[in-house]
Design a protein around this motif. Structure first.
Motif: not given
Lengths: 420, 165
Positions: A196-200
């Motif tokens: 999620p930190s990149e694609a949340g």
């Protein structure tokens, strides 16, 4: 009873949640003001110094989580508060949100400032419908008072919060299932990576924190990371809100420094078992936590110590049962829960929990064999290794731990064919 | 505020109006469905998925898949009051079964059933977050905890009296 150290619960019972004026009179939103003044980098450093971990069960260092999202490029970023408190035996987040919704909002805005997000979501479990208007009122009041909205404290920082409801699915406490649910989809966990930190949320960098974690943040900003880290007993850092349930005299929600022993929580705080009954065992950490026996409770409550003692820190749930209880009945109850709550996406969890439940029922009926114990062990290992998300990986824990700590109960059932 | 009921015949235009209010907001699907459920006699009719789909553009199968995933939705008609009895471990070990049995016996229905007068539907549910004051139940949106078999029956009676007004 030992004196509590209330930080996540700092203002619970101290003000009327309807009144933002009363909250501000206690120093509310001063943490947010200070955060905006100190800047992103210093803020994340303070939270890292505090040794604040995620209190939703996974115990990931909050400072590290924030710094990853802060460093990830993205036009839009989100802060998501996991208020899907579905872990049986845990109701601390309800207590925080009921008594002090503004500290949660303040913590979310600080998180937003730290990572560069301008939008926050509170994913509130369906089972807390009474909190929906409480949170919406608090958000509305904070907007009117200038603590949410555009250009906060005269800076460029903008932040707003929306509450969305869950639909009664335990698996949505898993962070990617939660994101799916907010996006208007079935709450089925995603494959990771990407994290999620990149694609949340909606594909954007997202920081997901638990209610308790976020409610502590304003105090850390106001008093410093080292202050919070110094609170724990001995070498332990910070506090934890524990939910005491089951066969105890003083059930309830209490906040103590990390490092308090499980025995102290059960005997001094919880008052032991009622009606003169003897303590038989405890499940710590939640429904997927380890079940340990009465002779194993002398260890400090913190993540590593729990793991070393064969227990689970998890959400801080302590479910106590006395000698009137049947351990296998409790295990069966927990497996019924997981069988019901498995989302069905991956086979080890969907089929595994069903088979575990069938085997436990067979043993309880008195039809079990020694071979069934090996099958249980084997199946548990497969689920731990192969399930897609934490639900299936952790749901065998009550079985594994009772096979170890209450083996004689299984053996008695098998040898005597269920006859007492 | 009590939503106007569309229980007897499914009022599709009303469903379309609710869906239209949140058009182009995917994060509001739960809210759309909860509103529709509360105005359709505590259940979501099959036709609702078709209507929501045509208003929002979300594929119908996705909407139906969503409705059938979440425990709080039902496609079967339910009573005016849904009694959800927690059966998770913290409630279970402090007497939830006896409470459930007392309610079931008093109303004369098993979990999953609705009373003949359409007042109550009885359901089991998982943890409702009242572990420290268990055993607990929910009646629609109200939570009641610290129950005994006797106090649970008294509680149901109070709903019967209130509902008879």
């Amino acid at each position: 009873m030992m004196q509590e150290t209330r930080i996540a619960l700092r203002f619970v019972g101290k003000y009327n949640p309807d009144s933002i004026e009363e909250f501000c009179a206690l120093g509310g939103y001063e943490g947010l003001r200070k955060a905006v003044e100190m800047g992103q980098k210093n803020l994340i450093q303070e939270v890292s110094d505090a040794s604040l971990w995620g209190y939703g069960g996974a115990a990931f260092p909050t400072g590290r989580k924030w710094s990853v999202v802060a460093a990830t490029k993205g036009k839009q970023k989100y802060v998501v508060c996991d208020a899907d408190e579905g872990e049986p035996g845990t109701n601390k987040d309800r207590v925080i949100m009921t008594g002090d919704p503004h500290s949660l909002l303040e913590g979310m805005a600080i998180a937003g400032f730290a990572v560069g997000a301008d939008m926050g979501y509170i994913y509130l479990r369906y089972e807390y419908p009474q909190l929906f208007p409480v949170l919406e009122k608090a958000i509305d009041d904070a907007r009117k008072a200038g603590y949410l909205g555009r250009n906060l404290f005269g800076s460029k920082f903008c932040f707003d919060v929306k509450v969305v409801s869950g639909g009664g699915a335990y698996v949505c406490g898993e962070e990617t299932a939660l994101l799916e649910s907010i996006e208007g989809k079935r709450g089925e966990p995603r494959y990771k990576p990407p994290y999620p930190s990149e694609a949340g949320l909606f594909g954007c960098p997202t920081v997901i924190n638990n209610v308790e974690t976020l409610a502590i943040v304003p105090s850390i900003v106001l008093n410093g990371g080292n202050w919070y880290a110094s609170i724990g007993i001995g070498h332990h850092h910070g506090t934890k809100v524990f939910t005491l349930s089951g066969n105890l005299v003083n059930r309830g929600v209490y906040e103590y420094p990390r490092g308090i022993t499980l025995r102290q929580l059960i005997e001094d705080v919880g008052g032991g078992c009622p009606d003169g009954h003897r303590l038989l065992g405890v499940q710590t950490g939640g429904a997927s936590g380890n079940i340990i026996s009465v002779d194993m409770i002398d260890f400090p409550m913190d993540v590593e110590d729990c793991a070393a003692a064969g227990a689970t820190f998890g959400t801080g749930d302590i479910m106590v049962f006395d000698d009137t209880q049947d351990v296998l009945e409790i295990v069966e109850n927990l497996l019924e829960f997981f069988t019901h709550e498995s989302c069905g996406k991956c086979t080890p969890c969907r089929e595994g929990n069903t088979r575990l439940l069938q085997l436990i029922r067979k043993i309880r009926r008195g039809d079990g064999t020694m071979e069934d114990l090996d099958t249980l062990q084997d199946l548990c290992q497969t689920m731990k290794d192969c399930s897609l998300c934490g639900l299936g990986q952790a749901s065998p824990t009550p079985v594994i731990s009772t096979l170890k700590n209450f083996r004689n109960v299984y053996l008695n059932k098998i040898e005597r064919g269920g006859k007492e | 505020m009590q939503e106007e009921s569309c229980q007897t015949s499914v009022d599709l235009s009303r469903i379309a109006a609710i869906a239209g209010r949140y058009k182009d907001e995917p994060d509001q699907l739960m809210r759309i469905l909860l509103e529709i459920q509360s105005c359709c006699g505590n259940s979501i009719p099959r036709e609702a998925a078709t209507v929501i789909s045509s208003v929002t553009g979300i594929p119908e199968a996705k909407i139906w898949g969503y409705i059938t995933f979440y425990a709080m939705f039902s496609d079967k008609p339910r009573g005016k009051y849904i009694i959800r009895m927690c059966k998770s471990a913290p409630c279970h070990i402090v007497g939830a079964q006896a409470v459930a049995q007392a309610i079931s016996e008093y109303l004369g229905i098993a979990p999953g059933e609705t009373t003949e007068d359409g007042m109550f539907t009885l359901e089991y549910c998982e943890c409702i977050g009242m572990c420290d004051t268990a055993p607990a139940i929910m009646i629609n949106d109200s939570v009641h905890s610290g129950l005994t078999p006797e106090s649970a029956v008294e509680l149901i009676k109070s709903y019967q009296q209130g509902g008879a007004e």
